[in-house]
Every structure is written in C-alpha cells, then in structure tokens.
Motif scaffolding. Structure first.
Motif, PDB file in Angstrom:
ATOM      1  N   CYS A  40      -2.301  -4.848   0.873  1.00 59.16           N
ATOM      2  CA  CYS A  40      -2.589  -6.215   1.299  1.00 59.16           C
ATOM      3  C   CYS A  40      -1.658  -7.145   0.531  1.00 59.16           C
ATOM      4  N   PRO A  41      -1.436  -8.359   1.014  1.00 63.16           N
ATOM      5  CA  PRO A  41      -0.622  -9.304   0.256  1.00 63.16           C
ATOM      6  C   PRO A  41      -1.161  -9.583  -1.153  1.00 63.16           C
ATOM      7  N   ASP A  42      -2.467  -9.385  -1.375  1.00 63.56           N
ATOM      8  CA  ASP A  42      -3.029  -9.614  -2.715  1.00 63.56           C
ATOM      9  C   ASP A  42      -2.883  -8.388  -3.628  1.00 63.56           C
ATOM     10  N   GLY A  43      -2.268  -7.316  -3.134  1.00 64.20           N
ATOM     11  CA  GLY A  43      -2.002  -6.143  -3.966  1.00 64.20           C
ATOM     12  C   GLY A  43      -2.975  -4.989  -3.811  1.00 64.20           C
ATOM     13  N   GLN A  44      -4.004  -5.137  -2.998  1.00 59.55           N
ATOM     14  CA  GLN A  44      -4.979  -4.052  -2.815  1.00 59.55           C
ATOM     15  C   GLN A  44      -4.366  -2.947  -1.960  1.00 59.55           C
ATOM     16  N   LEU A  45      -4.445  -1.705  -2.443  1.00 62.15           N
ATOM     17  CA  LEU A  45      -3.930  -0.567  -1.700  1.00 62.15           C
ATOM     18  C   LEU A  45      -4.791  -0.308  -0.473  1.00 62.15           C
ATOM     19  N   LEU A  46      -4.148  -0.255   0.693  1.00 67.59           N
ATOM     20  CA  LEU A  46      -4.856   0.019   1.940  1.00 67.59           C
ATOM     21  C   LEU A  46      -4.744   1.483   2.333  1.00 67.59           C
TER      22      LEU A  46
END
Length: 79
Positions: A40-46
C-alpha cells in the motif's frame, strides 16, 4: 443467462507500490530469480510472489508474506 460470479463481491482499481527484488545465491536449491512485493502507499505489505515457492496462493507464499511483513520498518509486529 446470468453471468454473476458469487466469488466477486467488489472490484476496485487501487494504487500499489510494486518492488522487484533480485535474489538467489545461484545454488541448485536457490536459483537467481526476481521476487515481487506489493505494498500500500502507506507501506503495508499486501502480497508477495517468489516463483521458487509456487503458485501465489500456496502456503509457502503466505509464509513468505508473513515473514516479509515482520521486517518492514513501521509495520506492526504480529510475531
């Protein structure tokens, strides 16, 4: 005839960060390859995909995703 798929509840176009990482030592069990990570743009791994580990929905791929998420700066530690 209705073409509705009961598995498709919602579809959206979203922005993700795609990171390709060169990995592999070149040994028989660890060939050179590209591993794909999606954030995600906030850095969360999808999601992540390592071609050595098989299909994207395999248990090994899920394990790689959980392990990778634990080492992301700012990502909560679920361990």
């Amino acid at each position: 005839m209705n073409k509705f798929s009961p598995l498709s509840v919602e579809t959206k176009l979203i922005k993700v960060i795609h990171v390709r990482v060169a990995t592999g030592s070149g040994d028989e069990g660890d060939p050179p390859r590209m591993v794909n990570f999606y954030y995600c743009p906030d850095g969360q791994l999808l999601a992540c995909y390592d071609p050595l580990l098989g299909q994207p929905d395999s248990a090994a791929q899920s394990s790689l995703q959980r392990t990778s998420a634990m080492y992301m700066p700012g990502y909560p530690d679920y361990g």
